[in-house]
Design a protein around this motif. Structure first.
Motif, PDB file in Angstrom:
ATOM      1  N   MET A   1       0.916  -1.180   0.001  1.00 45.73           N
ATOM      2  CA  MET A   1       0.013  -0.020   0.007  1.00 45.73           C
ATOM      3  C   MET A   1       0.764   1.419  -0.088  1.00 45.73           C
ATOM      4  O   MET A   1       1.720   1.239   0.541  1.00 45.73           O
ATOM      5  N   ILE A   2       0.457   2.170  -0.876  1.00 35.94           N
ATOM      6  CA  ILE A   2       1.196   3.338  -0.861  1.00 35.94           C
ATOM      7  C   ILE A   2       0.627   4.275  -0.018  1.00 35.94           C
ATOM      8  O   ILE A   2      -0.481   4.756  -0.020  1.00 35.94           O
ATOM      9  N   GLY A   3       1.322   5.129   1.056  1.00 38.02           N
ATOM     10  CA  GLY A   3       0.630   5.940   1.920  1.00 38.02           C
ATOM     11  C   GLY A   3       1.239   7.438   1.874  1.00 38.02           C
ATOM     12  O   GLY A   3       0.535   8.519   2.260  1.00 38.02           O
ATOM     13  N   LYS A   4       2.261   7.621   1.017  1.00 36.38           N
ATOM     14  CA  LYS A   4       2.814   8.966   0.812  1.00 36.38           C
ATOM     15  C   LYS A   4       3.739   9.064  -0.337  1.00 36.38           C
ATOM     16  O   LYS A   4       4.321   7.865  -0.637  1.00 36.38           O
ATOM     17  N   LEU A   5       3.673  10.161  -1.290  1.00 31.48           N
ATOM     18  CA  LEU A   5       4.554  10.145  -2.429  1.00 31.48           C
ATOM     19  C   LEU A   5       5.426  11.629  -2.038  1.00 31.48           C
ATOM     20  O   LEU A   5       4.757  12.621  -1.776  1.00 31.48           O
ATOM     21  N   LYS A   6       6.578  11.447  -2.134  1.00 27.65           N
ATOM     22  CA  LYS A   6       7.634  12.606  -2.262  1.00 27.65           C
ATOM     23  C   LYS A   6       8.203  12.688  -3.746  1.00 27.65           C
ATOM     24  O   LYS A   6       9.093  11.991  -3.935  1.00 27.65           O
ATOM     25  N   GLY A   7       7.892  13.647  -4.654  1.00 27.61           N
ATOM     26  CA  GLY A   7       8.763  13.636  -5.870  1.00 27.61           C
ATOM     27  C   GLY A   7       8.365  15.123  -6.559  1.00 27.61           C
ATOM     28  O   GLY A   7       8.581  16.039  -5.795  1.00 27.61           O
ATOM     29  N   THR A   8       8.412  15.272  -7.731  1.00 23.82           N
ATOM     30  CA  THR A   8       8.170  16.301  -8.465  1.00 23.82           C
ATOM     31  C   THR A   8       7.042  16.163  -9.349  1.00 23.82           C
ATOM     32  O   THR A   8       6.735  14.914  -9.705  1.00 23.82           O
ATOM     33  N   VAL A   9       6.489  17.059  -9.489  1.00 27.16           N
ATOM     34  CA  VAL A   9       5.103  17.386 -10.467  1.00 27.16           C
ATOM     35  C   VAL A   9       5.622  17.085 -11.976  1.00 27.16           C
ATOM     36  O   VAL A   9       6.512  17.907 -12.384  1.00 27.16           O
ATOM     37  N   ASP A  10       4.915  16.157 -12.453  1.00 26.96           N
ATOM     38  CA  ASP A  10       5.327  15.807 -13.649  1.00 26.96           C
ATOM     39  C   ASP A  10       4.109  16.268 -14.653  1.00 26.96           C
ATOM     40  O   ASP A  10       4.308  16.723 -15.981  1.00 26.96           O
ATOM     41  N   GLU A  11       2.872  16.424 -14.192  1.00 28.57           N
ATOM     42  CA  GLU A  11       1.692  16.899 -14.860  1.00 28.57           C
ATOM     43  C   GLU A  11       0.606  16.912 -14.078  1.00 28.57           C
ATOM     44  O   GLU A  11       0.345  16.384 -13.050  1.00 28.57           O
ATOM     45  N   ILE A  12      -0.114  17.970 -14.366  1.00 31.74           N
ATOM     46  CA  ILE A  12      -1.290  18.414 -13.546  1.00 31.74           C
ATOM     47  C   ILE A  12      -2.628  18.297 -14.522  1.00 31.74           C
ATOM     48  O   ILE A  12      -2.565  19.038 -15.371  1.00 31.74           O
ATOM     49  N   GLY A  13      -3.575  17.485 -14.042  1.00 37.85           N
ATOM     50  CA  GLY A  13      -4.777  17.456 -15.423  1.00 37.85           C
ATOM     51  C   GLY A  13      -6.165  18.144 -14.244  1.00 37.85           C
ATOM     52  O   GLY A  13      -5.916  18.626 -13.165  1.00 37.85           O
ATOM     53  N   GLU A  14      -6.990  17.908 -14.944  1.00 42.91           N
ATOM     54  CA  GLU A  14      -8.319  18.518 -14.181  1.00 42.91           C
ATOM     55  C   GLU A  14      -8.624  18.056 -12.867  1.00 42.91           C
ATOM     56  O   GLU A  14      -9.109  18.590 -11.916  1.00 42.91           O
ATOM     57  N   ASP A  15      -8.489  16.550 -12.687  1.00 41.79           N
ATOM     58  CA  ASP A  15      -8.686  16.112 -11.566  1.00 41.79           C
ATOM     59  C   ASP A  15      -7.468  14.903 -10.971  1.00 41.79           C
ATOM     60  O   ASP A  15      -7.683  14.177 -10.049  1.00 41.79           O
ATOM     61  N   HIS A  16      -6.397  15.331 -11.409  1.00 44.94           N
ATOM     62  CA  HIS A  16      -5.139  14.168 -10.953  1.00 44.94           C
ATOM     63  C   HIS A  16      -4.005  14.996 -11.293  1.00 44.94           C
ATOM     64  O   HIS A  16      -3.733  16.223 -11.928  1.00 44.94           O
ATOM     65  N   VAL A  17      -2.776  14.582 -10.724  1.00 45.33           N
ATOM     66  CA  VAL A  17      -1.402  15.037 -10.738  1.00 45.33           C
ATOM     67  C   VAL A  17      -0.675  13.773 -10.849  1.00 45.33           C
ATOM     68  O   VAL A  17      -1.045  12.589 -10.513  1.00 45.33           O
ATOM     69  N   VAL A  18       0.373  13.822 -11.857  1.00 43.90           N
ATOM     70  CA  VAL A  18       1.554  12.826 -12.078  1.00 43.90           C
ATOM     71  C   VAL A  18       2.571  13.247 -11.190  1.00 43.90           C
ATOM     72  O   VAL A  18       3.134  14.355 -11.453  1.00 43.90           O
ATOM     73  N   VAL A  19       3.030  12.386 -10.250  1.00 43.73           N
ATOM     74  CA  VAL A  19       4.205  12.729  -9.318  1.00 43.73           C
ATOM     75  C   VAL A  19       5.263  11.790  -9.704  1.00 43.73           C
ATOM     76  O   VAL A  19       5.150  10.684  -9.644  1.00 43.73           O
ATOM     77  N   ASP A  20       6.325  12.492 -10.180  1.00 44.58           N
ATOM     78  CA  ASP A  20       7.568  11.488 -10.577  1.00 44.58           C
ATOM     79  C   ASP A  20       8.406  11.321  -9.146  1.00 44.58           C
ATOM     80  O   ASP A  20       8.909  12.177  -8.707  1.00 44.58           O
ATOM     81  N   VAL A  21       8.452  10.003  -8.902  1.00 43.36           N
ATOM     82  CA  VAL A  21       9.338   9.716  -7.622  1.00 43.36           C
ATOM     83  C   VAL A  21      10.472   8.676  -8.576  1.00 43.36           C
ATOM     84  O   VAL A  21      10.310   7.506  -8.716  1.00 43.36           O
ATOM     85  N   HIS A  22      11.556   9.315  -8.450  1.00 41.47           N
ATOM     86  CA  HIS A  22      12.818   8.525  -8.754  1.00 41.47           C
ATOM     87  C   HIS A  22      12.538   7.988 -10.368  1.00 41.47           C
ATOM     88  O   HIS A  22      12.926   6.612 -10.603  1.00 41.47           O
ATOM     89  N   GLY A  23      11.904   8.652 -11.436  1.00 44.01           N
ATOM     90  CA  GLY A  23      11.694   7.990 -12.648  1.00 44.01           C
ATOM     91  C   GLY A  23      10.347   7.443 -12.690  1.00 44.01           C
ATOM     92  O   GLY A  23      10.271   6.928 -13.830  1.00 44.01           O
ATOM     93  N   VAL A  24       9.434   7.274 -11.699  1.00 45.26           N
ATOM     94  CA  VAL A  24       8.190   6.386 -11.922  1.00 45.26           C
ATOM     95  C   VAL A  24       7.446   7.243 -11.702  1.00 45.26           C
ATOM     96  O   VAL A  24       7.469   8.190 -10.498  1.00 45.26           O
ATOM     97  N   GLY A  25       6.029   7.413 -12.610  1.00 42.75           N
ATOM     98  CA  GLY A  25       5.251   8.575 -12.589  1.00 42.75           C
ATOM     99  C   GLY A  25       3.899   7.816 -11.668  1.00 42.75           C
ATOM    100  O   GLY A  25       3.234   6.851 -12.442  1.00 42.75           O
ATOM    101  N   TYR A  26       3.662   8.666 -10.870  1.00 41.44           N
ATOM    102  CA  TYR A  26       2.341   7.871 -10.027  1.00 41.44           C
ATOM    103  C   TYR A  26       1.063   8.932 -10.328  1.00 41.44           C
ATOM    104  O   TYR A  26       1.369  10.280 -10.053  1.00 41.44           O
ATOM    105  N   VAL A  27       0.030   8.222 -10.603  1.00 40.83           N
ATOM    106  CA  VAL A  27      -1.205   9.159 -10.947  1.00 40.83           C
ATOM    107  C   VAL A  27      -1.965   9.231  -9.512  1.00 40.83           C
ATOM    108  O   VAL A  27      -2.592   8.007  -9.159  1.00 40.83           O
ATOM    109  N   ALA A  28      -2.102  10.446  -9.004  1.00 36.85           N
ATOM    110  CA  ALA A  28      -2.916  10.413  -7.800  1.00 36.85           C
ATOM    111  C   ALA A  28      -4.141  11.179  -8.065  1.00 36.85           C
ATOM    112  O   ALA A  28      -4.038  12.501  -8.559  1.00 36.85           O
TER     113      ALA A  28
END
Length: 206
Positions: A1-28
């Motif tokens: 289970m993922i409880g926290k993400l710490k990285g850089t913003v890769d993309e921001i959509g209308e209802d989501h953000v993609v956070v780049d964590v060490h080269g892996v993009g997580y859609v939240a």
């Protein structure tokens, strides 16, 4: 289970953000308030995550604070409230506004969230009225308790009169209740309405 993400913003959509964590993009998926609080693409981001795992998908919901995530979980205990509605409420109201709405049984404030009708808003404030303090510190719990008494019409006459007087002066009901909560702490439970009004106005002027 993922409880926290710490990285850089890769993309921001209308209802989501993609956070780049060490080269892996997580859609939240996030509410409007959380998305607006994020920096631009390439900037650092920290999100508290609620992970939903189902047979056909894994979905991450992101929040700016642990308190927001706590409300997200709590809201879904209410009948008729799923992740989409809970996210809409969190995206519309701050945690303080939501706590005030529940304490004062202000269903109209909750109904400001898109997709939340009067019946659902009424259930939210009714079913959560005794659960909110779990997300607060000692001072917030004390204030919440007083606001709940005011909302339920069981507060003492001086307290109710003080809140009414401040409301007549043009202050919002939740703002008035919060100021009177501070006044009660300073003046004591036996303070007169005049004393509470004076102390509350002092608190509002700070």
């Amino acid at each position: 289970m993922i409880g926290k993400l710490k990285g850089t913003v890769d993309e921001i959509g209308e209802d989501h953000v993609v956070v780049d964590v060490h080269g892996v993009g997580y859609v939240a998926f996030c509410g409007a308030r959380t998305l607006s609080a994020l920096g631009g693409v390439g900037e650092a981001a920290i999100l508290f995550i609620e992970t939903y795992v189902r047979e056909d998908m894994i979905r991450l919901y992101g929040f700016a604070t642990e308190a927001e995530r706590g409300w997200f979980r709590l809201l879904q205990n209410v009948q008729g409230v799923g992740a989409k509605v809970a996210l809409a409420v969190i995206g519309t109201l701050s945690t303080d506004d939501l706590a005030n709405a529940v304490a004062l049984q202000d269903k109209a404030m909750v109904a400001r969230a898109p997709g939340v009708g009067p019946k659902v808003a009424a259930r939210i404030v009714a079913e959560l009225k005794d659960k909110t303090p779990a997300f607060s510190g000692a001072a917030e719990i004390e204030s919440f308790g007083l606001k709940r008494e005011i909302g339920q019409g069981v507060a003492s006459a001086p307290i109710a009169d003080a809140v009414s007087a401040l409301a007549n002066l043009g202050y919002a009901r939740d703002q008035a209740a919060g100021a009177v909560a501070v006044a009660v702490k300073e003046g004591g439970e036996g303070a007169s309405s005049a004393t509470l009004i004076r102390l509350a106005l002092k608190a509002l002027s700070r």
